[in-house]
Design an enzyme around this catalytic site. Structure first.
Site, short mmCIF file in Angstrom:
data_model
loop_
_atom_site.label_atom_id
_atom_site.label_comp_id
_atom_site.label_asym_id
_atom_site.label_seq_id
_atom_site.Cartn_x
_atom_site.Cartn_y
_atom_site.Cartn_z
N GLY A 331 7.11 15.65 62.24
CA GLY A 331 8.22 15.93 63.14
C GLY A 331 9.50 15.22 62.73
CB SER A 332 11.89 15.38 60.78
OG SER A 332 11.64 16.70 60.34
NE ARG A 333 19.10 15.40 66.23
CZ ARG A 333 19.29 15.28 67.52
NH1 ARG A 333 18.33 14.81 68.30
NH2 ARG A 333 20.43 15.63 68.08
#
Length: 365
Positions: A331-333
């Site tokens: 999960g990241s941005r």
């Protein structure tokens, strides 16, 4: 266009002799060894496990075939071909020293891993070093043209190359555990499926009209705002923030075609990627790309689970529209900064986007 490498006559002869010797190893397994196996198995008293002697080799070879093909694209075909020869010879020597059927089955699996790196890698090397007309003749002579075609498609393996060694290891552990304890063998097999899913790398058809700006990441648009971007654009900008969940593809792609003129990595914290403080405090990597119509800035931001950012480009590299430029694990941005005066954003918060496919904005000048 002739893309074959030009070698001297004697060097070509040496290359062909080396490749033929490697191919001969696998052919010996299909002829001499297969003929002698019934006698060997009978002496070991394991006729009930006879089928596993063949299955271990075939399953290991099939499982590692595409992995060897992908790794040869990443690290060189010669290196992987020699690795295949070494693994095959080691497995063969250990098979000769086997004292039980279980040992023979295990070592046959190792032999199959080596076999996976011999035939397809040899034909791939053949395709690189021979002209098209010679390839057809040689492929016809060896009667393995289908294997050559398969080796050319390995580069499209839909898994990120960075995790292939992990998949190979998990696959080997799963295979050999299943032989002795099937239930326990399902655990690494489930982990293998997990890793392959979360690090998948599907092909994308990059098609966009002139002036289009594509999404740099898969995920959901969580925020669109106006800020002053003084790191690379040095002007008012529109910031589009995309959150990548665990179920999204984690590859980043170039939103425009151009040259990478800015690259900077900064250490930081690992707050949840959806938090408002993540862009300013988390570990991140900045990729500035300058195209014909202007500049854009892509920011890879790590999250609470994503502890590693990988960038596949260097400053000065020329990238195409939709080309892979990096990956953020789990999960990241990802944030995209566009010049305010020259661009228009075409998405809204809550929209789902795909890297290299969704048109996230366009140039207005």
């Amino acid at each position: 266009m002739d893309d074959a490498l030009t070698f001297s006559r004697w060097r070509t002869v040496g290359l062909m002799a080396g490749l033929m010797m490697g191919v001969l190893l696998t052919l010996m397994d299909q002829t001499v060894v297969s003929t002698a196996l019934p006698t060997i198995v009978g002496q070991l008293g394991g006729l009930s496990l006879y089928a596993w002697v063949f299955s271990a080799y075939m399953l290991a070879q099939t499982a590692f075939l595409t992995i060897f093909g992908k790794l040869s694209d990443l690290y060189g075909r010669r290196r992987l071909f020699l690795l295949g020869v070494g693994a095959f010879m080691l497995g063969s020597a250990l098979c000769g020293q086997a004292r039980t059927m279980e040992q023979l089955i295990f070592f046959r699996g190792l032999q199959g891993i080596g076999g996976a790196g011999l035939m397809p890698t040899a034909l791939a090397i053949l395709g690189v070093h021979c002209r098209p007309k010679e390839r057809v003749r040689l492929h016809t002579t060896t009667k393995h043209s289908r294997a050559a075609e398969e080796s050319q498609t390995m580069r499209r393996l839909p898994v990120a190359g960075e995790v292939l060694p992990w998949l190979a290891g998990l696959g080997a552990v799963s295979f050999f555990l299943v032989l002795w304890w099937p239930t326990l063998g399902l655990l690494p097999l489930a982990l293998l499926a997990f890793v392959a899913f979360f690090f998948r790398d599907p092909e994308r058809q990059v098609q966009a009209p002139p002036g289009a700006i594509l999404s740099p990441a898969d995920g959901r648009v969580v925020e669109i705002g106006e800020v002053y971007e003084g790191r690379f654009l040095d002007q008012p900008a529109r910031r589009v923030s995309i959150f990548l969940s665990l179920l999204d593809v984690h590859l980043n792609r170039s939103p425009i075609g151009g040259r990478v003129t800015y690259l900077k990595y900064e250490k930081g914290r690992f707050w949840p990627a959806f938090a408002s403080s993540a862009p300013a405090e988390n570990e991140r990597n900045f990729v500035g790309i300058e195209g014909d119509r202007g500049k854009v800035l892509v920011v890879q931001i790590a999250g609470v689970l994503a502890r590693r950012i990988e960038c596949r480009v260097s400053e000065g590299d020329v990238v195409e529209l939709g080309q892979r430029i990096g990956m953020i694990r789990l999960g990241s941005r990802t944030e995209l900064f566009l010049p305010k005066v020259a661009t228009e954003v075409l998405v809204q918060p809550g929209d789902r986007v795909k890297a290299g496919e969704t048109i996230i904005g366009r140039w207005t000048e």
